[in-house]
Scaffold this active site. Structure first.
Site, PDB file in Angstrom:
ATOM      1  N   SER A 121      57.699 -14.272   2.357  1.00  0.00           N
ATOM      2  CA  SER A 121      56.769 -13.910   1.290  1.00  0.00           C
ATOM      3  C   SER A 121      55.976 -12.672   1.689  1.00  0.00           C
ATOM      4  CB  SER A 121      55.809 -15.079   1.079  1.00  0.00           C
ATOM      5  OG  SER A 121      54.701 -14.677   0.324  1.00  0.00           O
ATOM      6  N   TYR A 145      49.272 -20.658   4.497  1.00  0.00           N
ATOM      7  CA  TYR A 145      50.583 -20.499   3.854  1.00  0.00           C
ATOM      8  C   TYR A 145      51.308 -19.270   4.423  1.00  0.00           C
ATOM      9  CZ  TYR A 145      54.076 -19.080   0.443  1.00  0.00           C
ATOM     10  OH  TYR A 145      55.248 -18.662  -0.142  1.00  0.00           O
ATOM     11  N   LYS A 149      54.816 -18.800   6.840  1.00  0.00           N
ATOM     12  CA  LYS A 149      55.973 -17.952   6.498  1.00  0.00           C
ATOM     13  C   LYS A 149      56.278 -16.982   7.645  1.00  0.00           C
ATOM     14  CE  LYS A 149      57.251 -19.689   2.713  1.00  0.00           C
ATOM     15  NZ  LYS A 149      58.608 -20.219   2.505  1.00  0.00           N
TER      16      LYS A 149
HETATM   17  N1  LIG Z   1      57.035 -18.450  -6.424  1.00  0.00           N
HETATM   18  C1  LIG Z   1      56.651 -17.376  -5.749  1.00  0.00           C
HETATM   19  O1  LIG Z   1      55.972 -16.497  -6.302  1.00  0.00           O
HETATM   20  C2  LIG Z   1      57.041 -17.198  -4.283  1.00  0.00           C
HETATM   21  C3  LIG Z   1      56.676 -16.005  -3.624  1.00  0.00           C
HETATM   22  C4  LIG Z   1      57.039 -15.841  -2.290  1.00  0.00           C
HETATM   23  C5  LIG Z   1      57.762 -16.827  -1.635  1.00  0.00           C
HETATM   24  N2  LIG Z   1      58.086 -17.980  -2.284  1.00  0.00           N
HETATM   25  C6  LIG Z   1      58.849 -19.014  -1.554  1.00  0.00           C
HETATM   26  O2  LIG Z   1      60.017 -19.333  -2.298  1.00  0.00           O
HETATM   27  C7  LIG Z   1      60.393 -20.681  -2.065  1.00  0.00           C
HETATM   28  C8  LIG Z   1      60.616 -21.383  -3.388  1.00  0.00           C
HETATM   29  O3  LIG Z   1      59.439 -21.293  -4.168  1.00  0.00           O
HETATM   30  P1  LIG Z   1      59.368 -21.815  -5.668  1.00  0.00           P
HETATM   31  O4  LIG Z   1      58.399 -20.940  -6.380  1.00  0.00           O
HETATM   32  O5  LIG Z   1      60.729 -22.014  -6.218  1.00  0.00           O
HETATM   33  O6  LIG Z   1      58.656 -23.228  -5.412  1.00  0.00           O
HETATM   34  P2  LIG Z   1      59.004 -24.685  -5.985  1.00  0.00           P
HETATM   35  O7  LIG Z   1      57.879 -25.573  -5.573  1.00  0.00           O
HETATM   36  O8  LIG Z   1      59.384 -24.624  -7.427  1.00  0.00           O
HETATM   37  O9  LIG Z   1      60.313 -25.050  -5.149  1.00  0.00           O
HETATM   38  C9  LIG Z   1      60.288 -25.614  -3.872  1.00  0.00           C
HETATM   39  C10 LIG Z   1      61.317 -26.744  -3.898  1.00  0.00           C
HETATM   40  O10 LIG Z   1      61.394 -27.293  -2.587  1.00  0.00           O
HETATM   41  C11 LIG Z   1      61.367 -28.710  -2.683  1.00  0.00           C
HETATM   42  N3  LIG Z   1      60.806 -29.178  -1.412  1.00  0.00           N
HETATM   43  C12 LIG Z   1      59.534 -29.039  -0.966  1.00  0.00           C
HETATM   44  N4  LIG Z   1      59.421 -29.556   0.280  1.00  0.00           N
HETATM   45  C13 LIG Z   1      60.645 -30.032   0.612  1.00  0.00           C
HETATM   46  C14 LIG Z   1      61.188 -30.654   1.766  1.00  0.00           C
HETATM   47  N5  LIG Z   1      60.417 -30.944   2.835  1.00  0.00           N
HETATM   48  N6  LIG Z   1      62.503 -30.983   1.787  1.00  0.00           N
HETATM   49  C15 LIG Z   1      63.303 -30.720   0.710  1.00  0.00           C
HETATM   50  N7  LIG Z   1      62.843 -30.128  -0.421  1.00  0.00           N
HETATM   51  C16 LIG Z   1      61.533 -29.789  -0.461  1.00  0.00           C
HETATM   52  C17 LIG Z   1      60.526 -29.021  -3.905  1.00  0.00           C
HETATM   53  O11 LIG Z   1      60.833 -30.286  -4.484  1.00  0.00           O
HETATM   54  C18 LIG Z   1      60.925 -27.871  -4.841  1.00  0.00           C
HETATM   55  O12 LIG Z   1      62.049 -28.229  -5.637  1.00  0.00           O
HETATM   56  C19 LIG Z   1      59.288 -21.275  -1.195  1.00  0.00           C
HETATM   57  O13 LIG Z   1      59.714 -21.235   0.149  1.00  0.00           O
HETATM   58  C20 LIG Z   1      58.120 -20.329  -1.415  1.00  0.00           C
HETATM   59  O14 LIG Z   1      57.244 -20.323  -0.319  1.00  0.00           O
HETATM   60  C21 LIG Z   1      57.749 -18.188  -3.597  1.00  0.00           C
END
Ligand SMILES: NC(=O)c1ccc[n+]([C@@H]2O[C@H](COP(=O)([O-])OP(=O)(O)OC[C@H]3O[C@@H](n4cnc5c(N)ncnc54)[C@H](O)[C@@H]3O)[C@@H](O)[C@H]2O)c1
Length: 330
Positions: A121, A145, A149
């Site tokens: 991120s 957070y 990362k």
């Molecule tokens: N959304 C953003 O703007 C953004 C920006 C930068 C990085 N990210 C990263 O992208 C990734 C996905 O983000 P997102 O927005 O799709 O979030 P999200 O919460 O929609 O998806 C995360 C998924 O991981 C699953 N999960 C959580 N902990 C788990 C575990 N211990 N074992 C198995 N599954 C687990 C959840 O059920 C969910 O389906 C994350 O790593 C997040 O940090 C997101």
């Protein structure tokens, strides 16, 4: 190749699973469903991904899944992702995001998997004081957070070097939009859904601070369409060197273009047709940097990838998704 997509029933993960399926890659999704919408995985173009319900903290399940499905690569998206929550519950964030990654990497190495793509991120940079954030910009995360990362990146690169695992850490900037309404983000943690939420309740969207050193005084960010982001994963997965050669790539996934919060508010008003109540300025939030815009050059050079969706397309698709889940919103 058969890919394990952790967190593949989440917002970004389902887009990655869909894009990989469409490109003919075999995918298995592992998700504990703690923040998922499993219906997102239905009706995928191409082969339907198998869904394994469970956590990346469950080593036995990981070993079984790798063996049963002949996994040869991993895209790791599963994580907790809320900055505020990470400040309140740092131990939970370190356990899920860092310890969970350690367990997963141990299973990856034991199974002889050779390719690993990690969701990082822009939060690793903290509050960068530069016009364009390059991968050389110092990483100074401002909250647990972001720390998880950055620690995750260190783990991935170190484990990769030691085990001959080819790795890619993708540093996403501000993600929004949806490839289809049913895949849209369901959380209200980012600016676009926060604006939709306020407008749906008949309230003014809030702009936090208009006295920053930016052209219109509001914060400037780099917004990336989730479909572009999903395509960056496919590009990274396919560019990772062949088995055993190792190698790591850490790359920004952004557009290289900044949009101010005021410009975003104007675009949201235009796309939704909700010009009233107009956005209202509230005090600055502590820790918000004035400007965070990616340099996207390395991704173009290394992955042959560049964002192609417009911000308007991003907001329009996000609004369609929002209206699907909030039928009264229009
Ligand atoms: N959304 C953003 O703007 C953004 C920006 C930068 C990085 N990210 C990263 O992208 C990734 C996905 O983000 P997102 O927005 O799709 O979030 P999200 O919460 O929609 O998806 C995360 C998924 O991981 C699953 N999960 C959580 N902990 C788990 C575990 N211990 N074992 C198995 N599954 C687990 C959840 O059920 C969910 O389906 C994350 O790593 C997040 O940090 C997101």
């Amino acid at each position: 190749m058969t890919w394990l997509i952790t967190g593949g029933a989440g917002y970004i993960g389902a887009h990655v699973a869909r894009t990989m399926a469409e490109a003919g890659e075999r995918a298995v999704v592992l998700d504990d469903l703690s923040a998922a919408v499993p219906e997102r995985l239905e009706g995928m173009p191409g082969p339907q991904p198998v869904l394994v319900r469970g956590s990346v903290l469950d080593r036995e399940l990981l070993d079984r899944t790798f063996a049963e499905h002949g996994i040869t690569g991993v895209v790791h998206l599963a994580a907790r992702k809320q900055v505020g929550e990470s400040v309140e519950q740092p131990l939970r964030y370190y356990r899920e995001n860092v310890h969970g990654l350690t367990v997963l990497l141990e299973a990856v190495v034991a199974a002889g998997v050779r390719r690993f793509v990690f969701s990082s991120s822009a939060a690793v940079y903290g509050t960068p004081d530069v016009d364009l954030v390059t991968e050389e910009t110092p990483c100074v995360p401002m909250n647990p957070y972001g720390e998880t990362k950055l620690t995750g990146e260190w783990l991935v690169r170190a484990a990769g070097r030691a085990a001959g695992l080819s790795t890619a850490c993708l540093r996403y900037f501000n993600v929004a939009g949806a490839a289809e309404p049913r895949l849209a983000d369901t959380g209200v943690f980012n600016i676009v859904p926060m604006f939709f939420d306020a407008l749906t309740r008949g309230e003014a969207p809030l702009i936090f601070g208009d006295d920053y050193p930016t052209p219109d005084g509001t914060c400037v960010r780099d917004y990336i369409h989730v479909q572009d982001l999903a395509e960056a994963h496919l590009a990274a997965a396919r560019r990772l060197p062949e088995a055993g050669s190792g190698g790591d790539l850490t790359v920004n996934i952004g557009t290289g273009r900044g949009l101010s919060v005021r410009e975003m508010a104007d675009l949201v008003a235009e796309v939704t047709g909700k010009r009233e109540p107009a956005a209202r300025v509230a005090p600055r939030r502590p820790g918000d940097p004035a400007r965070v815009v990616a340099s996207a050059q390395l991704a173009e050079k290394e992955l042959g990838w560049a964002a192609r969706h417009s911000v308007r397309g991003m907001i329009t698709s996000a609004w369609e998704g929002w209206c699907l889940r909030h039928p009264g919103a229009r």
